[in-house]
Each structure stands twice: as structure tokens, then as C-alpha cells.
Scaffold this motif. Sequence first.
Motif, PDB file in Angstrom:
ATOM      1  N   LYS A 248       0.790  -1.290  -0.075  1.00 43.58           N
ATOM      2  CA  LYS A 248      -0.080   0.088   0.048  1.00 43.58           C
ATOM      3  C   LYS A 248       0.855   1.150   0.078  1.00 43.58           C
ATOM      4  CE  LYS A 248      -3.928   1.867   2.297  1.00 43.58           C
ATOM      5  NZ  LYS A 248      -4.945   1.925   3.540  1.00 43.58           N
ATOM      6  N   GLU A 249       0.568   2.233  -0.826  1.00 43.83           N
ATOM      7  CA  GLU A 249       1.299   3.514  -0.904  1.00 43.83           C
ATOM      8  C   GLU A 249       0.792   4.496   0.455  1.00 43.83           C
ATOM      9  OE1 GLU A 249       3.493   4.224  -3.277  1.00 43.83           O
ATOM     10  OE2 GLU A 249       2.975   2.916  -4.637  1.00 43.83           O
ATOM     11  N   ASN A 250       1.610   5.347   0.651  1.00 45.09           N
ATOM     12  CA  ASN A 250       1.300   6.487   1.662  1.00 45.09           C
ATOM     13  C   ASN A 250       0.973   6.175   2.827  1.00 45.09           C
ATOM     14  OD1 ASN A 250       1.672   8.306  -0.462  1.00 45.09           O
ATOM     15  ND2 ASN A 250      -0.319   7.958  -1.280  1.00 45.09           N
ATOM     16  N   VAL A 251       1.655   4.992   3.448  1.00 38.96           N
ATOM     17  CA  VAL A 251       1.186   4.775   4.606  1.00 38.96           C
ATOM     18  C   VAL A 251       2.143   5.304   5.661  1.00 38.96           C
ATOM     19  CG1 VAL A 251       1.475   2.812   6.456  1.00 38.96           C
ATOM     20  CG2 VAL A 251       0.702   2.515   4.268  1.00 38.96           C
ATOM     21  N   SER A 252       1.539   5.980   6.943  1.00 37.90           N
ATOM     22  CA  SER A 252       2.291   6.971   7.523  1.00 37.90           C
ATOM     23  C   SER A 252       2.859   6.025   8.924  1.00 37.90           C
ATOM     24  CB  SER A 252       1.711   8.099   8.209  1.00 37.90           C
ATOM     25  OG  SER A 252       0.465   7.522   8.872  1.00 37.90           O
ATOM     26  N   VAL A 253       3.796   6.708   9.623  1.00 36.00           N
ATOM     27  CA  VAL A 253       4.085   5.843  10.872  1.00 36.00           C
ATOM     28  C   VAL A 253       2.814   6.087  11.824  1.00 36.00           C
ATOM     29  CG1 VAL A 253       5.289   6.573  13.088  1.00 36.00           C
ATOM     30  CG2 VAL A 253       6.503   6.779  10.947  1.00 36.00           C
ATOM     31  N   GLU A 254       1.999   6.913  11.749  1.00 38.03           N
ATOM     32  CA  GLU A 254       0.798   6.889  12.723  1.00 38.03           C
ATOM     33  C   GLU A 254       0.000   5.545  12.482  1.00 38.03           C
ATOM     34  OE1 GLU A 254       2.170   9.434  11.319  1.00 38.03           O
ATOM     35  OE2 GLU A 254       2.942  10.469  13.141  1.00 38.03           O
ATOM     36  N   ASP A 255      -0.147   5.561  10.995  1.00 41.34           N
ATOM     37  CA  ASP A 255      -1.036   4.511  10.616  1.00 41.34           C
ATOM     38  C   ASP A 255      -0.424   3.033  11.003  1.00 41.34           C
ATOM     39  OD1 ASP A 255      -2.620   6.108   8.933  1.00 41.34           O
ATOM     40  OD2 ASP A 255      -1.371   5.773   6.941  1.00 41.34           O
ATOM     41  N   VAL A 256       0.802   2.840  11.061  1.00 44.47           N
ATOM     42  CA  VAL A 256       1.359   1.582  11.338  1.00 44.47           C
ATOM     43  C   VAL A 256       0.978   1.583  12.929  1.00 44.47           C
ATOM     44  CG1 VAL A 256       3.635   0.356  11.881  1.00 44.47           C
ATOM     45  CG2 VAL A 256       2.990   1.459   9.526  1.00 44.47           C
ATOM     46  N   ASN A 257       1.296   2.348  13.566  1.00 45.25           N
ATOM     47  CA  ASN A 257       1.271   2.291  15.067  1.00 45.25           C
ATOM     48  C   ASN A 257      -0.285   2.152  15.347  1.00 45.25           C
ATOM     49  OD1 ASN A 257       3.830   2.626  15.575  1.00 45.25           O
ATOM     50  ND2 ASN A 257       3.662   4.839  16.133  1.00 45.25           N
ATOM     51  N   LYS A 258      -1.363   2.829  14.647  1.00 47.82           N
ATOM     52  CA  LYS A 258      -2.652   2.766  14.965  1.00 47.82           C
ATOM     53  C   LYS A 258      -3.014   1.220  14.710  1.00 47.82           C
ATOM     54  CE  LYS A 258      -4.120   7.322  14.417  1.00 47.82           C
ATOM     55  NZ  LYS A 258      -4.884   8.341  13.698  1.00 47.82           N
ATOM     56  N   VAL A 259      -2.524   0.495  13.826  1.00 46.98           N
ATOM     57  CA  VAL A 259      -2.893  -0.661  13.139  1.00 46.98           C
ATOM     58  C   VAL A 259      -2.323  -1.882  14.148  1.00 46.98           C
ATOM     59  CG1 VAL A 259      -2.186  -2.639  11.785  1.00 46.98           C
ATOM     60  CG2 VAL A 259      -2.980  -0.577  10.572  1.00 46.98           C
TER      61      VAL A 259
END
Length: 338
Positions: A248-259
Amino acid sequence: MRKIRVGLMGFGEIPRHIYRLCLKSELIEIVAISDIGRPEILHYLLEVEAKSNVDVKLEGNFLISKNGKARIVTGRVPGDIPWDVFNVDFVVEATGKYKRKGDLKAHLKAGAKHVILPYLPENEIDRIVIMGVNEHTIKHTDKLISAGSSTTNATGILLKVLNEAFGVDYAMLTTVHSYTSDQPLRDRVGVDYRRSRSAAENIIPNETPSPEWLQKIMPEFEGRVEGSALNVPVPNGSVLDLTAVLRKENVSVEDVNKVMEKAAKDLAHVLEVVEDPIVSTDVIGNTHSVVFDEKATMKSPGRMIKVLAWYHTSLNMAARVIDVIEAYGKFMEKGGIQ
């Protein structure tokens, strides 16, 4: 459900953790312990390693606790102990010496119904169970079982979560591992050049079998996981450094941590997320397979991410062995232990 009767082959660090964790278990009773050590020294180590008082008495060749009575017997190799005399359901082969199918079968011939390894095997066995990843695949016919390794458990959980959320094209792991009991404290001739160097003085590059077995446990990652290990001069507390290229494109650090935060709610028994700036000693005594370090998550300008997961190697493997035994016990409850 009657208590599951467990025998321990070897009473080193991991099986001692297993024994202590089972003191509070309503599902498992340790009934036999095979080791070549003197019973009084085995009892001594059981007590001094614990951070809290352990209510276990040594009476002759028996360890006595509220959880039951465990007979200490002398055995050196699989097959030495007649496990059927103790009506053992599961034998935990924890000597660290016997990881091949042929050796493990000797426990079955000696009366054990199932054999559990707290390590990765050296060749194909019935099943490797990574809690939080593939416990749904267990079968009644499984006799020779592995609970994986601390690195395999941590990597498997992280890959599963990341792959389900973002897709993973490729992953590279480095386990920065506390030194192990098979390493020398001072330089001496070992199995290879680097493994001959002092564990207490060096960071030692090492191989890890985790990528090979992960591709069998999680076939979707075939040809897409590699890794290595570094053994470092600390006795406890390890960290997994995992780099992954996401689909997936445009995944942020925040996205990873929330997952990861969301996954920790569903996998609370094996996955914990922390915001604190922790170091290796902070996870000593933690039974989770993954203590996910939110502050360490990194993201490249492209699709590459880097995450850190901490773990107490021997303790979390003891906890996973218990989880695997309980999972099989519950799975077979309707038909009884077979």
C-alpha cells in the motif's frame, strides 16, 4: 476438563519458567521432571530465579506445590523415561539437544501422547504453532509439535498484522538476541569461528532459522522473508528489528502504530503496544511475544517501514508452550486427550 498432565525433559531456564507459570494454572499439572542435576540444586534454582516467593517444597525426589506433586527422575535422552507410568499427556522436550523428528518419536514410544518443543525443530514435524497466527490449524493427529521460537513468534505476529492491513511485498529481520546457554563465556573452540568467541564480551553475528520456517508456517511469504541474528552481551531482553516493503502506498508512521494498537486489543495475550522509551531490561518478566515499540517506528519516502518489537526470550517461550498445550487440550476436550 481434567488437568493436562505434563512432563518436562530437562529443567533449564525455559522449563523452570514453565513450572513457575503452571503453579497458578487450573488446566495444567507438572507431574514429572527429568534432569541429570541434583534435586536440591534444581529446587534452589527454581526459587532464586523468581522475583517473588515460590511456594514449592522439595521432599525427597518430589517438588510439592498447591498445583500438585512432580517427581524428579534422571534421564539423559528421549526414551529414558517411561512417561506412561506418570500418565503424561504432553512432554516438553527442553534439553535443547533433541530437535529432530526421529529423536522426538522416542518420547512417544516411551508413553507420551504428545511432544512439545520450545524451539524450532531441525526437520519437519507434525506442526509448528505460532499463537496469534496459525493456532486454528491444529489437528487431533498432531503428535510432534513446536511452539516456535521467540524470534519466529514475534516476526510471525508482526507480519500477519502488517500484511492484513497494508500488504507486505518483502521483509528483512534482524533479531538482536540476548546470549544463550550454548555460547561460551570465554573464547573456546565451538561449532564455528564466531560461535567460539566470548558471549559476555562480543556482539556476535549469527544465523537464524526463523525465515525458513516462517515461509512454511505462512506460505503467503514464500521467497519474501530473510533475516539474520546478532547475539549481544546481555543475559535477558531481546529486540526484533523488522524492515518491510509494503504494497500500500502512502502509509504513515501513525498508520502503522494505530494498526498495531488495534491488533493488540484482539491479540492481547501475545501483543502489547508501548509508548514509553523502553530498553531491553524493561521487558524482563513480560510474557508477551511482542512488545511493540511505537517510538521506534520509521518510514522511508517510499513504501519501506521499520519497526521494533521487544521480548523476554525464555519467559515468553515458556508462556507460549503453555498456550499451545492449553490450545490442544481445549481442542480435544470433547473427545478427551488422545
